[in-house]
Every structure is written in C-alpha cells, then in structure tokens.
Design an enzyme around this catalytic site. Structure first.
Site, PDB file in Angstrom:
ATOM      1  CD  GLU A   1      16.863  16.407  -5.171  1.00 59.02           C
ATOM      2  OE1 GLU A   1      17.773  16.632  -5.993  1.00 59.02           O
ATOM      3  OE2 GLU A   1      15.808  17.056  -5.147  1.00 59.02           O
TER       4      GLU A   1
ATOM      5  CG  ASN B   1      22.370  14.504  -8.512  1.00 54.57           C
ATOM      6  OD1 ASN B   1      21.739  15.397  -9.055  1.00 54.57           O
ATOM      7  ND2 ASN B   1      22.861  14.621  -7.285  1.00 54.57           N
TER       8      ASN B   1
ATOM      9  NE  ARG C   1      19.161  19.312 -13.685  1.00 54.76           N
ATOM     10  CZ  ARG C   1      18.056  18.619 -13.475  1.00 54.76           C
ATOM     11  NH1 ARG C   1      17.656  18.380 -12.254  1.00 54.76           N
ATOM     12  NH2 ARG C   1      17.347  18.153 -14.469  1.00 54.76           N
TER      13      ARG C   1
HETATM   14  N1  LIG Z   1      26.050  10.849 -10.061  1.00 53.54           N
HETATM   15  C1  LIG Z   1      26.736  11.945 -10.454  1.00 53.54           C
HETATM   16  N2  LIG Z   1      27.627  11.860 -11.480  1.00 53.54           N
HETATM   17  C2  LIG Z   1      28.331  12.951 -11.864  1.00 53.54           C
HETATM   18  N3  LIG Z   1      28.234  14.180 -11.295  1.00 53.54           N
HETATM   19  C3  LIG Z   1      27.372  14.314 -10.268  1.00 53.54           C
HETATM   20  C4  LIG Z   1      26.578  13.213  -9.791  1.00 53.54           C
HETATM   21  N4  LIG Z   1      25.826  13.658  -8.753  1.00 53.54           N
HETATM   22  C5  LIG Z   1      26.135  14.955  -8.596  1.00 53.54           C
HETATM   23  N5  LIG Z   1      27.065  15.365  -9.495  1.00 53.54           N
HETATM   24  C6  LIG Z   1      27.684  16.711  -9.570  1.00 53.54           C
HETATM   25  O1  LIG Z   1      27.424  17.404  -8.366  1.00 53.54           O
HETATM   26  C7  LIG Z   1      26.753  18.640  -8.627  1.00 53.54           C
HETATM   27  C8  LIG Z   1      25.813  18.982  -7.495  1.00 53.54           C
HETATM   28  O2  LIG Z   1      24.721  18.060  -7.425  1.00 53.54           O
HETATM   29  P1  LIG Z   1      23.356  18.519  -6.756  1.00 53.54           P
HETATM   30  O3  LIG Z   1      23.660  19.042  -5.387  1.00 53.54           O
HETATM   31  O4  LIG Z   1      22.370  17.424  -6.877  1.00 53.54           O
HETATM   32  O5  LIG Z   1      22.903  19.783  -7.645  1.00 53.54           O
HETATM   33  P2  LIG Z   1      22.301  19.828  -9.131  1.00 53.54           P
HETATM   34  O6  LIG Z   1      21.855  18.442  -9.523  1.00 53.54           O
HETATM   35  O7  LIG Z   1      21.164  20.795  -9.029  1.00 53.54           O
HETATM   36  O8  LIG Z   1      23.416  20.328 -10.007  1.00 53.54           O
HETATM   37  C9  LIG Z   1      26.096  18.438  -9.993  1.00 53.54           C
HETATM   38  O9  LIG Z   1      25.870  19.670 -10.658  1.00 53.54           O
HETATM   39  C10 LIG Z   1      27.126  17.571 -10.704  1.00 53.54           C
HETATM   40  O10 LIG Z   1      28.187  18.337 -11.199  1.00 53.54           O
HETATM   41 MG   LIG Z   2      20.849  17.140  -8.356  1.00 55.43          MG
END
Ligand SMILES: Nc1ncnc2c1ncn2[C@@H]1O[C@H](COP(=O)(O)OP(=O)(O)O)[C@@H](O)[C@H]1O
Ligand SMILES: [Mg+2]
Length: 145
Positions: free
Chosen positions: A48, A52, A107
C-alpha cells in the site's frame, strides 16, 4: 534503539516493482521466523505504501522509491518507505478512511486505513514539493520453541 540488522533498497517507481519491493522486505523479515499471517500483513502494508509513492507522489512521472528496514531487539521491525514526490498537504485528512485525491482512478482511499489495521504503528511525515516518509512498525511474535 540500535538495530540488530538492517537493509536498504532503492528502485524506480514503476508498477512492476511493487511486488518486487514487498517480496524483498518479506524476505528480509523472514529471518525472524514470522507466521504466515505476520508476513502477509507486512507485505500488504508495504504494498500500500509503495503503491502510494508510485501513483500519488510521482503522479505522471517517474521517481525513485527508497525503503529501509531495521530489526530492533525483541523482533521489532521498523520499515521506512520514502519518496521525493509531491508531498501530502494535509496528513490527517489524507489518512481518513475513504479519502482519496484520485477518485477518477477508482482509488478506494483505504490504503492508510489498511496499513494502520495491520501494523502496530504507522507514522507519516511529509513536505509539500519535497516528498513523504511512511514508517511502519510491527513486532513479530516469537514462536514457541
Ligand atoms: N506518498 C504519497 N505522496 C503523496 N500523496 C500521498 C502519498 N500517500 C498517500 N497520499 C495521499 O493520501 C491519500 C490517501 O491515500 P490512501 O489511503 O492510500 O488512499 P488511495 O491511495 O486509495 O487514494 C491519497 O489519495 C493521496 O492524496
Ligand atoms: Mg493508496
């Protein structure tokens, strides 16, 4: 606390490298003789966090993903997943279950919720325009001899 063992990994943020990275971390953690469930939890959480980096941090471009894993005393594992991507403007909001900045890509917004449910501790630090670090911690229960 001083690490008993450690490793570093860096790779291009391509989707094909996601399974490589989770398998590499799992292979490192295997020296603690974890249960199948413990290994599976760690792989899912790493997956996960790495996803990201690939889809959010380096959206529409290619960047490098950095992982370090440390084994501390009492079979405590600390895994850091770092990118030099766009950063997260509002961390509490990003960590809310069902929040996603990419709904058009279908997502689910559950990545952080999954990491938190599987790990003992999840810590996120980020700087806009500089990148994000996710620290995952999990104690491996020692199997009875
Ligand atoms: N490494 C990252 N760099 C930039 N934004 C991130 C990162 N990890 C997470 N995010 C932000 O946090 C939000 C939530 O992440 P997550 O819970 O994994 O849901 P998803 O990937 O389904 O959107 C993402 O939609 C993004 O906006
Ligand atoms: Mg994610």
């Amino acid at each position: 606390m001083k690490a008993i063992n450690s490793m570093k990994l860096q790779f291009e943020g391509r989707s094909v490298n996601e399974s490589f990275s989770r398998t590499a971390v799992a292979a490192f953690v295997a020296q603690l003789d974890p249960t199948i469930e413990e290994i599976s939890d760690i792989k899912t959480a790493v997956s996960e966090a790495v996803t990201n980096c690939i889809v959010h941090a380096y959206r529409h471009k290619l960047g490098v993903v950095y992982i370090t894993a440390n084994i501390l005393p009492d079979s405590h594992v600390v895994i850091k997943i770092r990118d030099k991507g766009c950063g997260i403007p509002d961390i509490p909001k990003a960590m809310e279950p069902m929040y996603t900045s990419a709904p058009e890509e279908e997502r689910a917004g559950l990545g952080f919720a999954v990491m938190q449910s599987l790990m003992d501790k999840v810590k996120v630090t980020s700087k806009e325009g500089k990148g994000t670090t996710v620290v995952l911690e999990r104690s491996i229960r020692c199997k009875e001899a």
